[in-house]
Design a protein around this motif. Structure first.
Motif, PDB file in Angstrom:
ATOM      1  N   HIS A   1       0.834  -1.202   0.000  1.00  0.00           N
ATOM      2  CA  HIS A   1       0.000   0.000   0.000  1.00  0.00           C
ATOM      3  C   HIS A   1       0.865   1.247   0.000  1.00  0.00           C
ATOM      4  CE1 HIS A   1      -2.817   3.009   1.575  1.00  0.00           C
ATOM      5  NE2 HIS A   1      -3.726   2.278   0.957  1.00  0.00           N
TER       6      HIS A   1
ATOM      7  N   ASP B   1     -19.551  -4.244  -0.290  1.00  0.00           N
ATOM      8  CA  ASP B   1     -19.614  -4.596  -1.712  1.00  0.00           C
ATOM      9  C   ASP B   1     -18.416  -5.478  -2.081  1.00  0.00           C
ATOM     10  OD1 ASP B   1     -22.042  -3.265  -2.126  1.00  0.00           O
ATOM     11  OD2 ASP B   1     -21.024  -1.376  -2.535  1.00  0.00           O
ATOM     12  N   ALA B   2     -17.593  -5.049  -3.016  1.00  0.00           N
ATOM     13  CA  ALA B   2     -16.494  -5.875  -3.524  1.00  0.00           C
ATOM     14  C   ALA B   2     -15.182  -5.655  -2.781  1.00  0.00           C
ATOM     15  CB  ALA B   2     -16.294  -5.599  -5.012  1.00  0.00           C
ATOM     16  N   THR B   3     -15.201  -4.900  -1.688  1.00  0.00           N
ATOM     17  CA  THR B   3     -13.975  -4.598  -0.949  1.00  0.00           C
ATOM     18  C   THR B   3     -14.025  -5.270   0.422  1.00  0.00           C
ATOM     19  OG1 THR B   3     -13.799  -2.463  -2.059  1.00  0.00           O
ATOM     20  CG2 THR B   3     -12.497  -2.760  -0.063  1.00  0.00           C
TER      21      THR B   3
ATOM     22  N   ILE C   1      -6.209  -5.239   2.127  1.00  0.00           N
ATOM     23  CA  ILE C   1      -7.380  -4.708   1.443  1.00  0.00           C
ATOM     24  C   ILE C   1      -7.527  -5.493   0.145  1.00  0.00           C
ATOM     25  CG2 ILE C   1      -8.476  -2.673   0.418  1.00  0.00           C
ATOM     26  CD1 ILE C   1      -6.452  -1.011   2.166  1.00  0.00           C
ATOM     27  N   TYR C   2      -8.658  -6.141  -0.013  1.00  0.00           N
ATOM     28  CA  TYR C   2      -8.878  -7.014  -1.166  1.00  0.00           C
ATOM     29  C   TYR C   2     -10.022  -6.486  -2.016  1.00  0.00           C
ATOM     30  CZ  TYR C   2      -6.295 -10.252   1.811  1.00  0.00           C
ATOM     31  OH  TYR C   2      -5.353 -10.829   2.615  1.00  0.00           O
ATOM     32  N   GLU C   3      -9.801  -6.452  -3.314  1.00  0.00           N
ATOM     33  CA  GLU C   3     -10.872  -6.166  -4.263  1.00  0.00           C
ATOM     34  C   GLU C   3     -11.266  -7.504  -4.874  1.00  0.00           C
ATOM     35  OE1 GLU C   3     -10.248  -4.424  -8.424  1.00  0.00           O
ATOM     36  OE2 GLU C   3     -10.835  -2.705  -7.184  1.00  0.00           O
TER      37      GLU C   3
ATOM     38  N   THR D   1     -13.565  -9.660  -7.467  1.00  0.00           N
ATOM     39  CA  THR D   1     -14.328  -9.586  -8.709  1.00  0.00           C
ATOM     40  C   THR D   1     -14.672 -11.004  -9.145  1.00  0.00           C
ATOM     41  OG1 THR D   1     -13.055  -7.618  -9.322  1.00  0.00           O
ATOM     42  CG2 THR D   1     -14.301  -8.712 -11.081  1.00  0.00           C
TER      43      THR D   1
ATOM     44  N   ILE E   1     -10.025 -12.749  -5.896  1.00  0.00           N
ATOM     45  CA  ILE E   1      -9.284 -11.537  -5.575  1.00  0.00           C
ATOM     46  C   ILE E   1      -8.643 -11.015  -6.857  1.00  0.00           C
ATOM     47  CG2 ILE E   1      -7.381 -10.547  -4.242  1.00  0.00           C
ATOM     48  CD1 ILE E   1      -7.834 -12.992  -2.294  1.00  0.00           C
ATOM     49  N   SER E   2      -8.975  -9.772  -7.210  1.00  0.00           N
ATOM     50  CA  SER E   2      -8.390  -9.183  -8.408  1.00  0.00           C
ATOM     51  C   SER E   2      -7.226  -8.253  -8.067  1.00  0.00           C
ATOM     52  CB  SER E   2      -9.447  -8.434  -9.223  1.00  0.00           C
ATOM     53  OG  SER E   2     -10.094  -7.465  -8.431  1.00  0.00           O
ATOM     54  N   ARG E   3      -7.320  -7.583  -6.926  1.00  0.00           N
ATOM     55  CA  ARG E   3      -6.227  -6.740  -6.451  1.00  0.00           C
ATOM     56  C   ARG E   3      -6.180  -6.811  -4.937  1.00  0.00           C
ATOM     57  NH1 ARG E   3      -6.711  -0.873  -8.916  1.00  0.00           N
ATOM     58  NH2 ARG E   3      -8.865  -1.178  -8.309  1.00  0.00           N
TER      59      ARG E   3
ATOM     60  N   TRP F   1      -3.904  -4.986  -1.505  1.00  0.00           N
ATOM     61  CA  TRP F   1      -2.930  -4.035  -0.991  1.00  0.00           C
ATOM     62  C   TRP F   1      -2.635  -4.425   0.450  1.00  0.00           C
ATOM     63  CZ3 TRP F   1      -7.212  -3.026  -3.788  1.00  0.00           C
ATOM     64  CH2 TRP F   1      -7.078  -2.296  -4.976  1.00  0.00           C
TER      65      TRP F   1
END
Length: 111
Positions: free
Chosen positions: A29, A65-67, A90-92, A94, A98-100, A102
């Motif tokens: 991050h 949501d997606a986070t 911190i996960y995104e 999709t 997990i797409s991204r 930090w």
């Protein structure tokens, strides 16, 4: 996300990788790229999974949501010796993967 942490603690690389998208990226991050794509993420974790005392303990999780944001204490073997470190992940997410991600790490505390 719970399954991903269980696979991490079991050092089960195949199950762990099933939670990551093909084009996933991991960052320190806020924006230092550490790994891009599943092969780089796999290679990074194969090395990490060699640590005999590796274990992540979830302290708190928030999802909107997606986070997903996790606060963990991770037991590791650092170059200076065994110890723990606080981690914020911190996960995104999709399509269920997990797409991204930090990560912010605290100061390691040696045992």
């Amino acid at each position: 996300m719970e399954g991903q942490l269980r696979a991490y603690n079991a050092k089960d690389i195949d199950t762990f990788m099933a939670y990551w998208a093909e084009d996933a990226r991991i960052y320190q991050h806020p924006d230092t790229l550490l790994a891009s794509g599943v092969e780089a993420i796999r290679a990074r974790h194969i090395v990490r999974f060699q640590e005999p005392n590796l274990h992540g303990r979830l302290l708190h999780r928030v999802a909107v949501d997606a986070t997903v944001v996790d606060h963990e204490v991770v037991t590791r073997t650092f170059p200076e010796g065994p110890g723990t470190v606080e981690v914020i992940g911190i996960y995104e997410v999709t399509g269920g993967r997990i797409s991204r991600a930090w990560f912010t790490l605290g100061t390691p505390v040696l045992s």
